[in-house]
Design a protein around this motif. Structure first.
Motif, PDB file in Angstrom:
ATOM      1  N   MET A   1       0.833  -1.205   0.000  1.00 47.85           N
ATOM      2  CA  MET A   1       0.000   0.000   0.000  1.00 47.85           C
ATOM      3  C   MET A   1       0.867   1.254   0.000  1.00 47.85           C
ATOM      4  N   TRP A   2       0.312   2.324  -0.559  1.00 49.22           N
ATOM      5  CA  TRP A   2       0.986   3.616  -0.548  1.00 49.22           C
ATOM      6  C   TRP A   2       0.660   4.317   0.768  1.00 49.22           C
ATOM      7  N   ARG A   3       1.667   4.895   1.420  1.00 46.48           N
ATOM      8  CA  ARG A   3       1.463   5.572   2.706  1.00 46.48           C
ATOM      9  C   ARG A   3       1.705   7.069   2.558  1.00 46.48           C
ATOM     10  N   LYS A   4       0.896   7.848   3.256  1.00 45.82           N
ATOM     11  CA  LYS A   4       1.060   9.306   3.246  1.00 45.82           C
ATOM     12  C   LYS A   4       2.361   9.684   3.938  1.00 45.82           C
ATOM     13  N   PRO A   5       2.969  10.789   3.501  1.00 46.06           N
ATOM     14  CA  PRO A   5       4.167  11.272   4.211  1.00 46.06           C
ATOM     15  C   PRO A   5       3.772  11.894   5.555  1.00 46.06           C
ATOM     16  N   PRO A   6       4.722  12.041   6.476  1.00 44.09           N
ATOM     17  CA  PRO A   6       4.408  12.673   7.761  1.00 44.09           C
ATOM     18  C   PRO A   6       4.046  14.152   7.617  1.00 44.09           C
ATOM     19  N   TYR A   7       3.623  14.733   8.701  1.00 48.65           N
ATOM     20  CA  TYR A   7       3.245  16.153   8.761  1.00 48.65           C
ATOM     21  C   TYR A   7       4.393  17.032   8.258  1.00 48.65           C
TER      22      TYR A   7
ATOM     23  N   ASP B   1       1.170  15.621  -0.753  1.00 51.02           N
ATOM     24  CA  ASP B   1       1.382  16.215   0.573  1.00 51.02           C
ATOM     25  C   ASP B   1       0.992  15.243   1.686  1.00 51.02           C
ATOM     26  N   GLN B   2       1.008  15.767   2.928  1.00 49.07           N
ATOM     27  CA  GLN B   2       0.750  14.945   4.107  1.00 49.07           C
ATOM     28  C   GLN B   2      -0.655  14.353   4.146  1.00 49.07           C
ATOM     29  N   LYS B   3      -1.586  14.950   3.373  1.00 45.70           N
ATOM     30  CA  LYS B   3      -2.951  14.419   3.304  1.00 45.70           C
ATOM     31  C   LYS B   3      -3.086  13.385   2.183  1.00 45.70           C
ATOM     32  N   GLY B   4      -2.018  13.212   1.425  1.00 48.08           N
ATOM     33  CA  GLY B   4      -2.063  12.295   0.289  1.00 48.08           C
ATOM     34  C   GLY B   4      -2.585  12.939  -0.974  1.00 48.08           C
ATOM     35  N   GLU B   5      -2.810  14.268  -0.930  1.00 47.97           N
ATOM     36  CA  GLU B   5      -3.326  14.968  -2.105  1.00 47.97           C
ATOM     37  C   GLU B   5      -2.186  15.328  -3.059  1.00 47.97           C
ATOM     38  N   MET B   6      -2.468  15.200  -4.336  1.00 51.13           N
ATOM     39  CA  MET B   6      -1.461  15.508  -5.343  1.00 51.13           C
ATOM     40  C   MET B   6      -1.213  17.012  -5.409  1.00 51.13           C
ATOM     41  N   LEU B   7       0.038  17.399  -5.288  1.00 48.99           N
ATOM     42  CA  LEU B   7       0.425  18.790  -5.495  1.00 48.99           C
ATOM     43  C   LEU B   7       0.671  19.024  -6.982  1.00 48.99           C
TER      44      LEU B   7
ATOM     45  N   LEU C   1       9.091  24.448  -5.303  1.00 51.82           N
ATOM     46  CA  LEU C   1       7.803  24.734  -4.672  1.00 51.82           C
ATOM     47  C   LEU C   1       7.946  25.094  -3.190  1.00 51.82           C
ATOM     48  N   GLY C   2       9.177  25.026  -2.679  1.00 50.97           N
ATOM     49  CA  GLY C   2       9.433  25.436  -1.300  1.00 50.97           C
ATOM     50  C   GLY C   2       9.407  24.318  -0.276  1.00 50.97           C
ATOM     51  N   TYR C   3       9.378  23.077  -0.725  1.00 53.25           N
ATOM     52  CA  TYR C   3       9.382  21.949   0.214  1.00 53.25           C
ATOM     53  C   TYR C   3      10.808  21.495   0.468  1.00 53.25           C
ATOM     54  N   ASN C   4      11.150  21.304   1.715  1.00 53.14           N
ATOM     55  CA  ASN C   4      12.513  20.852   2.014  1.00 53.14           C
ATOM     56  C   ASN C   4      12.556  19.630   2.936  1.00 53.14           C
ATOM     57  N   LYS C   5      11.394  19.042   3.219  1.00 54.84           N
ATOM     58  CA  LYS C   5      11.328  17.746   3.897  1.00 54.84           C
ATOM     59  C   LYS C   5      10.720  16.780   2.899  1.00 54.84           C
ATOM     60  N   ILE C   6      11.574  15.954   2.338  1.00 53.47           N
ATOM     61  CA  ILE C   6      11.179  15.186   1.148  1.00 53.47           C
ATOM     62  C   ILE C   6      11.455  13.692   1.328  1.00 53.47           C
ATOM     63  N   ILE C   7      10.453  12.900   0.952  1.00 53.94           N
ATOM     64  CA  ILE C   7      10.631  11.451   0.827  1.00 53.94           C
ATOM     65  C   ILE C   7      10.609  11.127  -0.659  1.00 53.94           C
ATOM     66  N   LEU C   8      11.667  10.512  -1.130  1.00 52.16           N
ATOM     67  CA  LEU C   8      11.735  10.050  -2.518  1.00 52.16           C
ATOM     68  C   LEU C   8      11.460   8.550  -2.501  1.00 52.16           C
ATOM     69  N   GLU C   9      10.412   8.127  -3.199  1.00 55.90           N
ATOM     70  CA  GLU C   9      10.026   6.717  -3.202  1.00 55.90           C
ATOM     71  C   GLU C   9      10.128   6.179  -4.618  1.00 55.90           C
TER      72      GLU C   9
END
Length: 199
Positions: free
Chosen positions: A49-55, A81-87, A117-125
């Protein structure tokens, strides 16, 4: 039904006797049938399953597609994003090359877009264990993709926090499906959620 069983056993017998010529039809066929009837296929089930990233994190699902190896290449990224919504999602054709090169190019695009886009906490999967090992310095990449690897490592250094995860292809199916689409387009394409299109 007995005809089907006979056909299966006959095919298996041919395969085995080709590999192990010491087995003879007259002396061992009944034994082969007996063993075949007792055979139990060991099935292993894995939950994927795909998991959402943390806050305050984003997750990039990155994938590359090579029609042959080497062959025509296409790269895609989906940033959520953290809600699983596509940016945003990104797809582009990349000309000709190898599957290792396209996996790295896809990751470079995804990391670049996330940082812009200004994100600097990133999970690359990614679904390439080789790539995870290269990024995490557990293995050395082939010299032919060293330039791409250096670009990716430079982008990683610009993050505040970074993780790289391996996932099975089934959990990366959205990126995998979009990577097939990248072969049908002629220029890079960005896809945004309607309420998130930058001004």
């Amino acid at each position: 039904m007995s005809k089907v069983k006979y056909a299966i056993y006959k095919d298996n017998y041919k395969l085995i006797t080709t590999t192990f010529p010491q087995i003879r039809w007259s002396s061992n066929y009944k034994e082969l049938i007996s063993k075949g009837e007792k055979f139990i296929h060991d099935t292993k089930v894995t939950t994927v399953m795909w998991r959402k990233p943390p806050y305050q994190w984003v997750k990039i699902n990155s994938d590359g597609s090579a029609l042959n190896n080497p062959g025509r290449l296409g790269a895609v990224d989906i940033i959520r994003d953290q809600k699983g919504e596509m940016l945003l999602a990104f797809a582009t054709p990349l000309g000709e090359g190898t599957n290792n090169k396209v996996e790295l190019e896809a990751a470079i695009f995804g990391m670049t877009l996330s940082l812009e886009l200004g994100y600097n906490k990133i999970i690359l999967e990614v679904d390439s264990q080789f790539m995870v090992d290269w990024i995490m310095h557990k293995a050395e990449p082939h010299w032919s993709i060293n330039t791409q690897m250096l670009k990716l490592q430079a982008l990683i250094r610009h993050t505040h926090k970074f993780k790289c995860n391996h996932t099975l292809k089934e959990a990366n199916f959205v990126a995998d499906s979009l990577s097939k689409h990248s072969h049908k387009i002629t220029s890079p394409q960005l896809y945004f959620n309607n309420h998130q299109i930058p001004k």
